[in-house]
Design a protein around this motif. Structure first.
Motif, PDB file in Angstrom:
ATOM      1  N   HIS A 227      28.068 -18.850   7.852  1.00 35.71           N
ATOM      2  CA  HIS A 227      27.302 -18.208   6.555  1.00 35.71           C
ATOM      3  C   HIS A 227      25.533 -18.531   6.592  1.00 35.71           C
ATOM      4  CE1 HIS A 227      27.922 -22.446   5.329  1.00 35.71           C
ATOM      5  NE2 HIS A 227      27.318 -22.341   4.344  1.00 35.71           N
ATOM      6  N   VAL A 228      25.596 -19.773   7.277  1.00 39.64           N
ATOM      7  CA  VAL A 228      24.018 -19.895   7.457  1.00 39.64           C
ATOM      8  C   VAL A 228      23.332 -19.055   8.399  1.00 39.64           C
ATOM      9  CG1 VAL A 228      22.341 -21.637   8.243  1.00 39.64           C
ATOM     10  CG2 VAL A 228      24.407 -22.496   6.637  1.00 39.64           C
ATOM     11  N   GLU A 230      24.407 -15.895   9.016  1.00 45.40           N
ATOM     12  CA  GLU A 230      24.100 -14.483   8.539  1.00 45.40           C
ATOM     13  C   GLU A 230      22.899 -14.676   7.612  1.00 45.40           C
ATOM     14  OE1 GLU A 230      27.756 -13.133   6.875  1.00 45.40           O
ATOM     15  OE2 GLU A 230      28.666 -13.154   8.744  1.00 45.40           O
ATOM     16  N   ARG A 231      22.783 -15.640   6.831  1.00 49.04           N
ATOM     17  CA  ARG A 231      21.437 -15.409   5.771  1.00 49.04           C
ATOM     18  C   ARG A 231      20.348 -15.719   6.576  1.00 49.04           C
ATOM     19  NH1 ARG A 231      24.458 -19.901   1.285  1.00 49.04           N
ATOM     20  NH2 ARG A 231      26.045 -18.511   0.558  1.00 49.04           N
ATOM     21  N   ILE A 234      19.447 -12.360   8.065  1.00 41.96           N
ATOM     22  CA  ILE A 234      18.857 -11.394   6.917  1.00 41.96           C
ATOM     23  C   ILE A 234      17.506 -11.749   6.340  1.00 41.96           C
ATOM     24  CG2 ILE A 234      19.340 -10.548   4.592  1.00 41.96           C
ATOM     25  CD1 ILE A 234      22.365 -10.675   5.247  1.00 41.96           C
ATOM     26  N   ALA A 235      17.284 -13.131   6.177  1.00 44.59           N
ATOM     27  CA  ALA A 235      15.860 -13.419   5.760  1.00 44.59           C
ATOM     28  C   ALA A 235      14.891 -13.145   6.703  1.00 44.59           C
ATOM     29  CB  ALA A 235      16.020 -14.872   5.383  1.00 44.59           C
TER      30      ALA A 235
END
Length: 247
Positions: A227-228, A230-231, A234-235
């Protein structure tokens, strides 16, 4: 060797580190390096100089993740990517730097919006029909943006993210994709005059930083939760898109 101020060298050093990390740990971050190179060097020289550093980083990424690659995905992307690269070559003959930046910025923001909507309301690109359409769309955009500004990282990151690859398979598939595409771009870049002797000399100085950062990125990827990861993708994609649109 180009004459640069100390702070320009410092910025290029930071960009070289980002290049290494972007290939082995944080895809999408490479657009920040594109921005730094474009700010420090003339537009054409920055593109050619950065391309050679990206190829070095690609080789290390391939060596690290060569066993974790989705070759079917790469095969589906290939025709569209070639078409996109050729379209980018034609575009470079007619567009100035401002149009290039704004065009890519708009494309990236649209890609982000579409990908996030698909992840929220659909099942990504899992079914055969949408997958073929997505491969053609992202492949063409990826080929185009990598040719005109070495900025395909965010585009392809959104595609691989939509495919819901685990971290290592994401990085392995991306590594082979960019290694092949960036090598394919070299003859066109030479023909357009964006690979220069001063750029090669700069690369000789910056390559060690790329290598060190690539190994550091591998250690980081081993410890990064999905999850880190993927974030972060995107960021950094949003940051790169906004820069290209407004810079």
């Amino acid at each position: 060797m180009p004459e640069l101020a100390w702070y320009a060298w410092a910025l290029l050093a930071v960009a070289a580190v980002i290049v290494g990390l972007s290939k082995t740990a944080i895809p999408g971050a490479g657009t920040v390096a594109v921005a730094i190179f474009a700010a420090v060097l003339p537009a054409k020289q920055s593109t050619g100089t950065l391309l050679l550093l990206l190829i070095v980083a690609d080789l290390f990424a391939v060596a690290m993740y060569r066993r974790q690659t989705d070759w079917k995905t790469l095969a589906r992307l290939a025709p569209a990517v070639v078409a996109g690269v050729l379209a980018g070559v034609v575009f470079l003959w007619f567009a100035d730097d401002l149009w290039v930046k704004r065009t890519i910025g708009v494309i990236l923001l649209a890609v982000i919006a579409i990908t996030l909507l698909r992840r929220r309301f659909a099942s990504g690109v899992a079914t055969p029909g949408p997958h073929r359409v997505a491969a053609a769309t992202y492949g063409t955009l990826g080929g185009f943006t990598t040719m005109v500004a070495n900025a395909a990282g965010p585009v392809m990151s959104m595609y691989f993210l939509a495919r819901r690859f685990p971290v290592k398979e994401f990085l392995g598939t991306a590594a082979w994709f960019f290694a092949i595409v960036n090598l394919f771009k070299v003859p066109f870049s030479v023909g357009l005059g964006i690979i220069t002797v001063p750029g090669l000399l700069l690369d000789l100085v910056l390559v060690p930083l790329v290598v060190v950062a690539a190994f550091a990125g591998r250690r980081l990827a081993d410890r990064m939760p999905q999850h880190v990861f993927e974030r972060l993708v995107i960021a950094f994609t949003i940051v790169g898109a906004v820069y290209l649109l407004l810079g």
